[in-house]
Write an enzyme that holds these catalytic residues in place. Structure first.
Site, PDB file in Angstrom:
ATOM      1  N   ALA A  88      73.888 -54.447 -26.493  1.00  0.00           N
ATOM      2  CA  ALA A  88      75.322 -54.245 -26.679  1.00  0.00           C
ATOM      3  C   ALA A  88      76.133 -55.025 -25.651  1.00  0.00           C
ATOM      4  O   ALA A  88      77.246 -54.646 -25.315  1.00  0.00           O
ATOM      5  CB  ALA A  88      75.668 -52.758 -26.602  1.00  0.00           C
ATOM      6  N   ASP A 112      71.270 -49.999 -27.353  1.00  0.00           N
ATOM      7  CA  ASP A 112      71.200 -50.493 -25.981  1.00  0.00           C
ATOM      8  C   ASP A 112      70.507 -49.455 -25.123  1.00  0.00           C
ATOM      9  O   ASP A 112      70.644 -48.244 -25.358  1.00  0.00           O
ATOM     10  CB  ASP A 112      72.598 -50.787 -25.430  1.00  0.00           C
ATOM     11  N   HIS A 152      65.912 -75.268 -28.608  1.00  0.00           N
ATOM     12  CA  HIS A 152      67.257 -74.917 -28.146  1.00  0.00           C
ATOM     13  C   HIS A 152      67.287 -75.051 -26.624  1.00  0.00           C
ATOM     14  O   HIS A 152      66.979 -74.126 -25.890  1.00  0.00           O
ATOM     15  CB  HIS A 152      67.577 -73.484 -28.562  1.00  0.00           C
TER      16      HIS A 152
END
Length: 310
Positions: free
Chosen positions: A13, A36, A178
């Site tokens: 979160a 979370d 990435h």
């Protein structure tokens, strides 16, 4: 929850997770369960987002929790949990800590949603996506990483900045890992239907490439205490929309290669058609010999990093 919409679990979160939740709700893509480990954080942000409904009038709903039982039967699980980069850190510096976090997440999320697609955002995401394939007995088509969509968005923005063209008129894609080993594809990029290489000179192209590769690091350097979250969340939402809506959109996604581009047994960001089963197919673009070499080198780097995980 309003079962007229698919259900998405977002693990984490923080800025990326909460911003992703906001976009999924505003775009009316899915109901959201946000998880979370910190008590009250997911619940509080979920309640705050629900309070937006009075103004924004969106249909989907969101709840926050720290109990994976509340995520049961999700259609898509998005894993953003992990420590972010700080100035001077590479994505690879996060490997051991974030690998342990993702192991724990999968142990809890998978029993609750065994049929879901899993979208990995935690860095280094190529390594994390490959690790997940080793850890769980799930079809590789349903284990996907986000990265290429974000890199492609940064590539598009850099081209727009140099040319003055609207991003709507630009076609551009980045493949490969990435990170520093990403492979922007200027030879295939277009601006208003015209080849990018015919639109910009060598110096402008160099600036575009540098802005693309260093895009994430530039945000980290400026923020000092965190990393990017608006553009990553937008990229996640685009992938979620393709998967949940079965749109068959072609997006650069971290997908399992099984011979495509001469690469086998590794997940890497490549042009991927996404739909309800996750990866529908991988498109093989006509890369130059140099681009193909860079992509294959990127795959080897991911394999080396994966081998170093404790």
């Amino acid at each position: 929850m309003n079962r007229a919409f698919p259900q998405v679990t977002i693990v984490g979160a923080g800025n990326v997770g909460a911003t992703t939740a906001q976009l999924l709700l505003l775009k009316e893509i899915a109901n959201v369960v946000m998880i979370d480990v910190a008590s009250g954080i997911a619940e509080g942000k979920a309640l705050d987002l629900m309070h937006m409904r009075g103004n924004e009038h969106f249909g989907p709903t969101i709840v926050g929790s720290n109990d994976y039982q509340d995520t049961a039967a999700s259609d898509l699980v998005i894993i953003t949990a992990g420590i972010p980069r700080k100035p001077g850190m590479t994505r690879e510096d996060l490997i051991d800590t974030n690998a342990a976090i993702v192991r724990s997440v999968l142990e809890q999320a998978l029993p609750a949603s065994p049929e879901a697609c899993y979208l990995f955002v935690t860095n280094p995401l190529d390594v994390i996506t490959n690790l997940a394939i080793k850890l769980v007995d799930v079809s590789v088509n349903r284990l996907i990483g986000m990265g290429g969509v974000l890199d492609s968005a940064r590539f598009t923005n850099a081209i727009a900045a140099e040319t003055g063209a609207s991003p709507k008129d630009i076609e551009a894609m980045v493949i490969g890992a990435h990170g520093e080993a990403m492979v922007p594809l200027p030879s295939l990029a277009t601006v208003k239907g015209e080849a990018l290489l015919d639109v910009v000179d060598g110096e402008a192209l160099l600036r575009i490439m540098q802005a693309t590769v260093q895009g994430g690091a530039s945000v980290v350097r400026l923020l000092e205490t965190g990393s990017a979250f608006y553009a990553p969340a937008s990229s996640i939402a685009s992938m979620a929309e393709a998967i949940l809506g079965n749109t068959k959109a072609l997006l650069s996604s971290c997908s399992r290669l099984q011979g495509e581009y001469g690469i086998n047994g590794v997940s890497l960001c490549v042009p991927t058609v996404l739909g309800s089963e996750g990866v529908c197919r991988i498109e093989e673009l006509p890369l130059s010999s140099e681009e193909l070499h860079q992509l294959q080198a990127s795959a080897e780097q991911v394999k080396e990093q994966l081998a170093r995980i404790n």
